[in-house]
Motif scaffolding. Structure first.
Motif, PDB file in Angstrom:
ATOM      1  N   ASP A 134      11.588  29.984-115.769  1.00  8.03           N
ATOM      2  CA  ASP A 134      12.929  29.872-115.186  1.00  8.03           C
ATOM      3  C   ASP A 134      12.950  29.365-113.752  1.00  8.03           C
ATOM      4  O   ASP A 134      13.939  29.565-113.036  1.00  8.03           O
ATOM      5  CB  ASP A 134      13.663  31.226-115.252  1.00  8.03           C
ATOM      6  N   CYS A 140      11.877  27.340-119.561  1.00  6.33           N
ATOM      7  CA  CYS A 140      13.015  28.265-119.469  1.00  6.33           C
ATOM      8  C   CYS A 140      13.701  28.526-120.809  1.00  6.33           C
ATOM      9  O   CYS A 140      14.377  29.542-120.952  1.00  6.33           O
ATOM     10  CB  CYS A 140      14.033  27.777-118.451  1.00  6.33           C
ATOM     11  N   TRP A 141      13.531  27.646-121.793  1.00  9.11           N
ATOM     12  CA  TRP A 141      14.295  27.799-123.044  1.00  9.11           C
ATOM     13  C   TRP A 141      13.682  26.895-124.101  1.00  9.11           C
ATOM     14  O   TRP A 141      12.961  25.944-123.784  1.00  9.11           O
ATOM     15  CB  TRP A 141      15.753  27.433-122.818  1.00  9.11           C
ATOM     16  N   VAL A 253      19.068  24.446-113.656  1.00  5.06           N
ATOM     17  CA  VAL A 253      19.819  25.660-113.982  1.00  5.06           C
ATOM     18  C   VAL A 253      20.764  26.071-112.857  1.00  5.06           C
ATOM     19  O   VAL A 253      21.612  26.962-113.054  1.00  5.06           O
ATOM     20  CB  VAL A 253      18.866  26.818-114.322  1.00  5.06           C
TER      21      VAL A 253
END
Length: 264
Positions: A134, A140-141, A253
């Motif tokens: 992150d 992060c994903w 983000v």
């Protein structure tokens, strides 16, 4: 990182026909530096951010993989890899191998779900997985982009204890798979927007400080834009491919816009 529950993403790596070219590309894009590759493990090379935290790995393709496209691979955690491998089989998946011990780092299995999506499972020992997430340069994903969403849903929820939440959007078939009430992984049904030759695959997201600047770097270095850039409630993102064809996404983000989607 603390121990992760079964089904949580814990690591990502990719194999390339030209390892040195891949290292140069990702070094310029993410600022990665690299540990020396270990010959006993096929020159598997861990990448790290400026603070020395390991965030992914790159490796040369193994003999016999000539012509196989480069691709990012996601590892999901397990506390019992033998039992998980059996669930993969019973749910209609195809392990590409029996559980394989990797030194004192851990034990792995690579498999294919019934829709054709490859992924790996990792039971950690010395190597627990991502040392940072992150943040810029780190994972992060991830989303399973599936050609057959029904098969993918039935398979993964049989293998791992995901609770499925559906995004309330008539324009996209997207599920969020939760663990302990927290989002762990996404699943998107592939539409005609994807070229016919693209199979089901895992789309891995890495954080960048500026999506548009990172996209410009991807393109300057010979990579391709597949989708975006686009604003979202999670950040500004783009789906791209590196010069050797490995697909992944980049996301800022800090640039989130819009309301979070409703889940049901």
């Amino acid at each position: 990182m603390p121990a992760q529950p079964d089904g949580a993403p814990v690591w990502a790596d990719a194999m390339f026909p030209d390892l040195e070219a891949a290292k140069a590309f990702y070094s310029e894009l993410f600022g990665w530096s690299y540990d020396p590759g270990a010959e006993e493990f096929g020159n598997y090379t861990q990448a790290k951010t400026a603070d020395g935290k390991h965030v992914a790995a790159l490796a040369p393709q193994m003999p016999g993989m000539e012509g196989v496209p480069a691709a990012w691979n996601l590892y999901l955690a397990t506390s019992d890899i033998a039992a998980t491998t059996e669930r993969i089989r019973s749910a209609g998946g195809m392990p590409a191998m029996e559980p394989m011990r990797v030194g004192d780092f851990g034990t792995m299995v690579t498999a294919q779900d019934p829709s054709g999506c490859y992924f790996s499972v990792w039971q950690p020992d010395a190597h627990e997985g991502f040392e940072k997430v992150d943040e810029p340069g780190a994972f992060c994903w991830a989303e399973v982009n599936s050609r057959d969403a029904a098969k993918t849903d039935a398979f993964f929820t049989s293998v791992f204890p995901y609770e499925v939440k559906k995004v309330a959007d008539e324009h996209v078939d997207f599920d969020v798979w939760e663990l302990g009430g927290e989002p762990a992984l996404g699943r998107m049904r592939m539409t005609d927007d994807f070229p016919e030759h693209v199979p089901s695959y895992v789309n891995v997201y890495f954080v960048v400080e500026d999506c548009d600047a990172a996209l410009a770097t991807v393109q300057r270095l010979g990579g391709r834009l597949h989708f975006g850039p686009m604003d979202s409630p999670f950040g500004r993102f783009a789906a791209v491919g590196d010069p050797q064809g490995a697909a992944f996404s980049i996301i800022d983000v800090t640039a989130a816009k819009g309301e979070m989607p409703q889940l049901s």
